[in-house]
Design an enzyme around this catalytic site. Structure first.
Site, PDB file in Angstrom:
ATOM      1  N   ASN A 136     -10.194  18.483  20.761  1.00  0.00           N
ATOM      2  CA  ASN A 136      -9.395  17.863  19.708  1.00  0.00           C
ATOM      3  C   ASN A 136     -10.277  17.667  18.484  1.00  0.00           C
ATOM      4  OD1 ASN A 136     -10.911  15.453  20.099  1.00  0.00           O
ATOM      5  ND2 ASN A 136      -9.433  14.685  21.594  1.00  0.00           N
ATOM      6  N   ARG A 137      -9.723  17.103  17.453  1.00  0.00           N
ATOM      7  CA  ARG A 137     -10.453  16.970  16.192  1.00  0.00           C
ATOM      8  C   ARG A 137     -11.751  16.177  16.368  1.00  0.00           C
ATOM      9  NH1 ARG A 137      -7.550  16.817  11.135  1.00  0.00           N
ATOM     10  NH2 ARG A 137      -5.747  16.028  12.281  1.00  0.00           N
ATOM     11  N   LYS A 138     -11.666  15.055  17.085  1.00  0.00           N
ATOM     12  CA  LYS A 138     -12.841  14.196  17.292  1.00  0.00           C
ATOM     13  C   LYS A 138     -13.904  14.911  18.120  1.00  0.00           C
ATOM     14  CE  LYS A 138     -14.112   9.636  19.121  1.00  0.00           C
ATOM     15  NZ  LYS A 138     -13.590   8.394  19.774  1.00  0.00           N
ATOM     16  N   GLU A 139     -13.473  15.599  19.174  1.00  0.00           N
ATOM     17  CA  GLU A 139     -14.423  16.312  20.035  1.00  0.00           C
ATOM     18  C   GLU A 139     -15.094  17.458  19.287  1.00  0.00           C
ATOM     19  OE1 GLU A 139     -12.111  15.562  24.303  1.00  0.00           O
ATOM     20  OE2 GLU A 139     -11.585  17.266  23.018  1.00  0.00           O
ATOM     21  N   ASP A 157      -3.854  17.875  27.994  1.00  0.00           N
ATOM     22  CA  ASP A 157      -3.614  18.549  29.271  1.00  0.00           C
ATOM     23  C   ASP A 157      -2.380  19.444  29.178  1.00  0.00           C
ATOM     24  OD1 ASP A 157      -5.760  17.193  30.487  1.00  0.00           O
ATOM     25  OD2 ASP A 157      -4.495  15.462  30.909  1.00  0.00           O
TER      26      ASP A 157
END
Length: 500
Positions: free
Chosen positions: A210-213, A281
């Site tokens: 995701n964006r944060k990861e 998921d």
């Protein structure tokens, strides 16, 4: 090459093709517990709320939620994961089996508890989460068993998902064995990544941060705009030896950035974002299933984006279903040309939708009947019920049930036709069928217990204490309301008049 995104009809065919396709899921499985109750007072022992527990739900989380989504899409999941030697492991095995996955792929590690995450909610307000787990790499013997089971699972699958939640199952040796085996067999390997170092996923076909990861994995690179996402993803491709980055971007949709071709940016289409739990998921499960049946990355991404947009409108961790995805593909053209139409939902969809309405503070009503030939009495009754609640669900007796109740010559209109006609009324927000089996006794007791409406409406001159439904509805704090019917207005009287 990613390819171009196909038409809705072509995407719908991809969804249909997912039925029965085998996808291996390897990684960290856990049990999610949701404990629901009410807070009516503060503890005299400390300034904390006292939760009076009303009910509890248990479902699979982590890699287990990928299983759930694959099963919802009609795919055949194959699982490899680690559980403890405890009661919770039995629950995990039972739930995995319910999704069509062979629980023999779950390896028991004595002394290592099954990961359990318990969420306590008052109404739908999240009060607290407790985690019972043991992190750290699994022992060498368990690692060898994971590799052996994984190689066997990949041999029976057409795609593989590595679900990494950092609990210690996906060691370096496991990752290397799985990724290399998938490449040898020529099947796509997708990774839901964890942590800052994606070099451990080298040679994987796809990672889905995701964006944060994505920002974490690139040392804090910006991830706001399309250009930001593309630059960060290209850093991952260059430094980590990964084939493609599929970056999920919440309200901004997703981006597909590969080594060849221009990045593809797919915009979000969620109509209502209620809960993002488990959306990642859903995305990786849908993408894996699409690739497993031969779809290109663009089509797989488009379907995954649609699926993610559906599940964020649900309450809690809830999977995507093939019929929901097919309906979403049909929505844009159908909704613009058709008048308002309440959908016919299955029981699980009905329960999820009712829970979402209630979580928004809406009062959900339920009524039921055959509604064979719609007449003024029906219309007035349903209108009166709808004025007493915010959303009205109509339980419709299925054809077999109507025959048992009314005789072999009924119904005049079949269940689909009846659902379409009554669903076109402005007073009805959802239609659900019941009474398929004689064990239901042609009464809505089971569907009421599944949906748990705030109000159950009954037409006629009944006394509440004489209604079998009343005990069920009152058990969770619901209420029963008796509404007047118009004398002399019934389908039976209409049919008698036609005969005479």
């Amino acid at each position: 090459m990613h390819g171009a995104i196909s038409t809705e009809d072509q995407l719908a065919r991809v969804v249909s093709a997912m039925k029965g396709v085998s996808v291996a899921v390897i990684g960290d499985i856990m049990l999610d517990r949701f404990v629901y109750g009410e807070v009516e007072r503060i503890s005299p022992e400390a300034p904390v709320p006292i939760l009076s527990v009303r009910r509890e739900n248990r479902m699979l989380g982590g890699a287990g939620n990928v299983l759930s989504n694959l099963a919802g899409l009609g795919a055949a999941p194959v699982v490899v994961a680690v559980v403890g030697d405890d009661e919770e492991a039995t629950t995990v095995r039972t739930l995995a089996k319910s999704f069509g996955a062979n629980p023999d792929g779950l390896i028991t590690e004595p002394g290592r508890p099954t990961t359990v995450k318990t969420r306590y909610l008052a109404g739908h307000q999240h009060l607290l989460r407790s985690d019972y787990e043991k992190n750290g790499p699994v022992p060498a013997g368990t690692e060898a068993a994971i590799i052996e089971n994984s190689i066997d699972a990949i041999a029976r699958s057409r795609a593989v998902v590595l679900s990494d939640y950092g609990k210690g199952v996906l060691t370096s040796a496991v990752l290397r064995a799985v990724i290399d085996t998938a490449r040898e067999r020529g099947i796509p390997c997708l990774v839901d990544p964890k942590g800052a170092d994606y070099r451990r996923y080298e040679r994987a076909d796809i990672v889905t941060p995701n964006r944060k990861e994505l920002a974490l994995a690139t040392g804090g690179m910006p991830t706001e705009t399309d250009a930001d996402i593309a630059a960060a993803a290209e850093r991952i491709l260059r430094d980590c030896g990964i084939g493609t980055v599929v970056a999920t971007r919440s309200q901004d949709g997703m981006s597909i950035v590969g080594r060849h071709g221009e990045p593809i940016h797919i915009r979000a289409n969620a109509r209502e974002v209620f809960d993002v739990s488990g959306a990642g998921d859903t995305v990786i499960a849908t993408l894996a299933a699409a690739l497993a049946v031969g779809a290109n990355l663009a089509d797989g991404g488009a379907l995954a984006n649609r699926a993610g947009g559906i599940v964020v409108g649900k309450v809690g961790t809830a999977p995507i279903r093939a019929n929901e995805l097919a309906a979403a593909l049909n929505d844009e053209s159908a909704c613009s040309a058709s008048p308002r139409q309440a959908r016919l939902y299955d029981w699980e969809q009905a329960a999820e939708t009712a829970e979402r309405w209630q979580a928004r503070g809406l009062k959900v009503g339920f009524t039921n009947g055959c509604f064979d030939l719609l007449h003024a009495g029906h219309v007035r009754y349903l209108g009166a019920a709808r004025r007493r609640c915010d959303r009205l669900i109509l339980g419709l007796n299925c054809d077999a049930s109507v025959r048992r109740l009314k005789g072999k010559t009924r119904p005049v209109n079949d269940e689909r036709a009846r659902a379409e006609v009554v669903g076109s009324l402005g007073s009805v927000d959802m239609v659900v069928l019941f009474g398929e089996t004689e064990s239901e006794n042609d009464m809505p007791l089971e569907i009421l217990a599944r949906i748990r409406p705030d109000i159950h409406f009954k037409g006629g001159d009944y006394r509440i204490e004489d209604l079998p439904e009343a005990e069920v509805v009152l058990s969770w704090g619901g209420e029963v309301q008796i509404l007047d019917l118009i004398p002399g207005r019934s389908t039976t009287s209409i049919l008698e008049k036609v005969k005479s």
